[in-house]
Design a protein around this motif. Sequence first.
Motif, PDB file in Angstrom:
ATOM      1  N   THR A  36      -1.342 -11.885  26.830  1.00  0.00           N
ATOM      2  CA  THR A  36      -1.559 -11.390  25.480  1.00  0.00           C
ATOM      3  C   THR A  36      -1.551  -9.869  25.450  1.00  0.00           C
ATOM      4  OG1 THR A  36      -2.851 -13.342  24.944  1.00  0.00           O
ATOM      5  CG2 THR A  36      -3.157 -11.433  23.527  1.00  0.00           C
ATOM      6  N   LEU A  37      -2.226  -9.251  26.412  1.00  0.00           N
ATOM      7  CA  LEU A  37      -2.256  -7.786  26.458  1.00  0.00           C
ATOM      8  C   LEU A  37      -0.863  -7.206  26.685  1.00  0.00           C
ATOM      9  CD1 LEU A  37      -5.510  -7.152  28.523  1.00  0.00           C
ATOM     10  CD2 LEU A  37      -5.135  -6.723  26.093  1.00  0.00           C
ATOM     11  N   VAL A  38      -0.109  -7.806  27.588  1.00  0.00           N
ATOM     12  CA  VAL A  38       1.245  -7.315  27.858  1.00  0.00           C
ATOM     13  C   VAL A  38       2.131  -7.526  26.634  1.00  0.00           C
ATOM     14  CG1 VAL A  38       3.321  -7.729  29.236  1.00  0.00           C
ATOM     15  CG2 VAL A  38       1.106  -7.572  30.350  1.00  0.00           C
ATOM     16  N   GLY A  39       2.014  -8.679  25.998  1.00  0.00           N
ATOM     17  CA  GLY A  39       2.808  -8.938  24.792  1.00  0.00           C
ATOM     18  C   GLY A  39       2.499  -7.952  23.681  1.00  0.00           C
ATOM     19  N   ASP A  40       1.235  -7.633  23.496  1.00  0.00           N
ATOM     20  CA  ASP A  40       0.857  -6.652  22.482  1.00  0.00           C
ATOM     21  C   ASP A  40       1.417  -5.278  22.821  1.00  0.00           C
ATOM     22  OD1 ASP A  40      -0.482  -8.616  21.142  1.00  0.00           O
ATOM     23  OD2 ASP A  40      -2.482  -7.998  21.812  1.00  0.00           O
ATOM     24  N   SER A  41       1.334  -4.910  24.087  1.00  0.00           N
ATOM     25  CA  SER A  41       1.833  -3.605  24.507  1.00  0.00           C
ATOM     26  C   SER A  41       3.345  -3.503  24.314  1.00  0.00           C
ATOM     27  CB  SER A  41       1.475  -3.360  25.975  1.00  0.00           C
ATOM     28  OG  SER A  41       2.007  -2.150  26.421  1.00  0.00           O
ATOM     29  N   VAL A  42       4.054  -4.552  24.701  1.00  0.00           N
ATOM     30  CA  VAL A  42       5.510  -4.554  24.527  1.00  0.00           C
ATOM     31  C   VAL A  42       5.854  -4.545  23.039  1.00  0.00           C
ATOM     32  CG1 VAL A  42       7.589  -5.951  24.857  1.00  0.00           C
ATOM     33  CG2 VAL A  42       6.014  -5.603  26.748  1.00  0.00           C
ATOM     34  N   GLY A  43       5.119  -5.307  22.242  1.00  0.00           N
ATOM     35  CA  GLY A  43       5.353  -5.322  20.797  1.00  0.00           C
ATOM     36  C   GLY A  43       5.140  -3.959  20.177  1.00  0.00           C
ATOM     37  N   ASN A  44       4.102  -3.258  20.619  1.00  0.00           N
ATOM     38  CA  ASN A  44       3.860  -1.904  20.113  1.00  0.00           C
ATOM     39  C   ASN A  44       4.993  -0.969  20.507  1.00  0.00           C
ATOM     40  OD1 ASN A  44       1.454  -2.688  18.976  1.00  0.00           O
ATOM     41  ND2 ASN A  44       0.204  -1.992  20.690  1.00  0.00           N
ATOM     42  N   GLY A  45       5.452  -1.094  21.746  1.00  0.00           N
ATOM     43  CA  GLY A  45       6.557  -0.242  22.190  1.00  0.00           C
ATOM     44  C   GLY A  45       7.831  -0.512  21.414  1.00  0.00           C
ATOM     45  N   VAL A  46       8.112  -1.774  21.154  1.00  0.00           N
ATOM     46  CA  VAL A  46       9.299  -2.133  20.380  1.00  0.00           C
ATOM     47  C   VAL A  46       9.173  -1.594  18.961  1.00  0.00           C
ATOM     48  CG1 VAL A  46      10.570  -4.072  19.374  1.00  0.00           C
ATOM     49  CG2 VAL A  46       9.918  -4.130  21.775  1.00  0.00           C
ATOM     50  N   GLY A  47       7.998  -1.705  18.386  1.00  0.00           N
ATOM     51  CA  GLY A  47       7.785  -1.169  17.043  1.00  0.00           C
ATOM     52  C   GLY A  47       7.988   0.328  16.988  1.00  0.00           C
ATOM     53  N   LEU A  48       7.506   1.032  18.003  1.00  0.00           N
ATOM     54  CA  LEU A  48       7.703   2.482  18.039  1.00  0.00           C
ATOM     55  C   LEU A  48       9.181   2.830  18.187  1.00  0.00           C
ATOM     56  CD1 LEU A  48       4.702   3.640  20.254  1.00  0.00           C
ATOM     57  CD2 LEU A  48       5.067   4.092  17.831  1.00  0.00           C
ATOM     58  N   LEU A  49       9.905   2.073  19.010  1.00  0.00           N
ATOM     59  CA  LEU A  49      11.336   2.335  19.150  1.00  0.00           C
ATOM     60  C   LEU A  49      12.082   2.086  17.844  1.00  0.00           C
ATOM     61  CD1 LEU A  49      12.155   0.883  22.675  1.00  0.00           C
ATOM     62  CD2 LEU A  49      12.196   3.263  21.960  1.00  0.00           C
ATOM     63  N   LYS A  50      11.717   1.037  17.133  1.00  0.00           N
ATOM     64  CA  LYS A  50      12.360   0.771  15.842  1.00  0.00           C
ATOM     65  C   LYS A  50      12.061   1.894  14.853  1.00  0.00           C
ATOM     66  CE  LYS A  50      12.599  -4.265  16.008  1.00  0.00           C
ATOM     67  NZ  LYS A  50      12.142  -5.522  15.389  1.00  0.00           N
ATOM     68  N   ALA A  51      10.835   2.375  14.852  1.00  0.00           N
ATOM     69  CA  ALA A  51      10.480   3.465  13.948  1.00  0.00           C
ATOM     70  C   ALA A  51      11.240   4.741  14.301  1.00  0.00           C
ATOM     71  CB  ALA A  51       8.973   3.703  13.999  1.00  0.00           C
ATOM     72  N   ARG A  52      11.366   5.023  15.590  1.00  0.00           N
ATOM     73  CA  ARG A  52      12.127   6.214  16.003  1.00  0.00           C
ATOM     74  C   ARG A  52      13.590   6.100  15.614  1.00  0.00           C
ATOM     75  NH1 ARG A  52       9.614   7.082  22.014  1.00  0.00           N
ATOM     76  NH2 ARG A  52       7.568   7.788  21.336  1.00  0.00           N
ATOM     77  N   ARG A  53      14.137   4.904  15.794  1.00  0.00           N
ATOM     78  CA  ARG A  53      15.536   4.683  15.434  1.00  0.00           C
ATOM     79  C   ARG A  53      15.740   4.882  13.928  1.00  0.00           C
ATOM     80  NH1 ARG A  53      18.503  -1.027  15.498  1.00  0.00           N
ATOM     81  NH2 ARG A  53      20.565  -0.336  14.915  1.00  0.00           N
ATOM     82  N   ALA A  54      14.832   4.348  13.132  1.00  0.00           N
ATOM     83  CA  ALA A  54      14.929   4.520  11.686  1.00  0.00           C
ATOM     84  C   ALA A  54      14.796   5.988  11.299  1.00  0.00           C
ATOM     85  CB  ALA A  54      13.864   3.681  10.991  1.00  0.00           C
ATOM     86  N   ALA A  55      13.892   6.691  11.959  1.00  0.00           N
ATOM     87  CA  ALA A  55      13.723   8.115  11.665  1.00  0.00           C
ATOM     88  C   ALA A  55      14.977   8.900  12.030  1.00  0.00           C
ATOM     89  CB  ALA A  55      12.515   8.664  12.420  1.00  0.00           C
ATOM     90  N   LEU A  56      15.611   8.539  13.151  1.00  0.00           N
ATOM     91  CA  LEU A  56      16.854   9.217  13.518  1.00  0.00           C
ATOM     92  C   LEU A  56      17.963   8.922  12.523  1.00  0.00           C
ATOM     93  CD1 LEU A  56      16.889   8.814  17.388  1.00  0.00           C
ATOM     94  CD2 LEU A  56      16.708  10.938  16.092  1.00  0.00           C
ATOM     95  N   LYS A  57      18.044   7.695  12.038  1.00  0.00           N
ATOM     96  CA  LYS A  57      19.048   7.372  11.021  1.00  0.00           C
ATOM     97  C   LYS A  57      18.849   8.214   9.773  1.00  0.00           C
ATOM     98  CE  LYS A  57      20.332   2.622  12.045  1.00  0.00           C
ATOM     99  NZ  LYS A  57      20.339   1.240  11.547  1.00  0.00           N
ATOM    100  N   VAL A  58      17.597   8.350   9.357  1.00  0.00           N
ATOM    101  CA  VAL A  58      17.309   9.151   8.168  1.00  0.00           C
ATOM    102  C   VAL A  58      17.658  10.608   8.419  1.00  0.00           C
ATOM    103  CG1 VAL A  58      15.425  10.010   6.722  1.00  0.00           C
ATOM    104  CG2 VAL A  58      15.559   7.589   7.287  1.00  0.00           C
ATOM    105  N   ALA A  59      17.304  11.112   9.604  1.00  0.00           N
ATOM    106  CA  ALA A  59      17.588  12.510   9.914  1.00  0.00           C
ATOM    107  C   ALA A  59      19.091  12.768   9.951  1.00  0.00           C
ATOM    108  CB  ALA A  59      16.952  12.892  11.252  1.00  0.00           C
ATOM    109  N   PHE A  60      19.855  11.861  10.541  1.00  0.00           N
ATOM    110  CA  PHE A  60      21.303  12.038  10.580  1.00  0.00           C
ATOM    111  C   PHE A  60      21.906  11.920   9.187  1.00  0.00           C
ATOM    112  CE2 PHE A  60      21.273  10.597  15.205  1.00  0.00           C
ATOM    113  CZ  PHE A  60      21.361  11.895  15.675  1.00  0.00           C
ATOM    114  N   ALA A  61      21.388  11.008   8.369  1.00  0.00           N
ATOM    115  CA  ALA A  61      21.899  10.858   7.004  1.00  0.00           C
ATOM    116  C   ALA A  61      21.619  12.101   6.179  1.00  0.00           C
ATOM    117  CB  ALA A  61      21.279   9.634   6.346  1.00  0.00           C
ATOM    118  N   GLU A  62      20.490  12.749   6.416  1.00  0.00           N
ATOM    119  CA  GLU A  62      20.170  13.973   5.683  1.00  0.00           C
ATOM    120  C   GLU A  62      21.049  15.145   6.115  1.00  0.00           C
ATOM    121  OE1 GLU A  62      16.024  14.557   6.324  1.00  0.00           O
ATOM    122  OE2 GLU A  62      15.444  13.102   4.778  1.00  0.00           O
TER     123      GLU A  62
END
Length: 90
Positions: A36-62
């Motif tokens: 459970t702890l590892v799954g939560d940690s991996v889930g948090n990391g995946v969420g952060l990567l998705k957020a970074r990717r979305a932020a980069l898309k917005v930055a490139f679009a701007e």
Amino acid sequence: MPSTPTLALIALGLIALVVIAVRVIRSLRRFASARTLVGDSVGNGVGLLKARRAALKVAFAERRPSGQARTRANPAYDRRRGADRRTSNA
């Protein structure tokens, strides 16, 4: 009595079986909590990567000029005719 050693061995075997079962169950509980702890940690990391990717898309679009932003952001945009293929039936 000849059945006394047999009964003693059966009782000893049952006690050993209970001890082993308790240890296995305890180990499985620890494994489940670690999983459970590892799954939560991996889930948090995946969420952060998705957020970074979305932020980069917005930055490139701007950074793109406004004319390019429409054509690249909308893959269905027809660059030759300047219309959206989804609505023009062309």
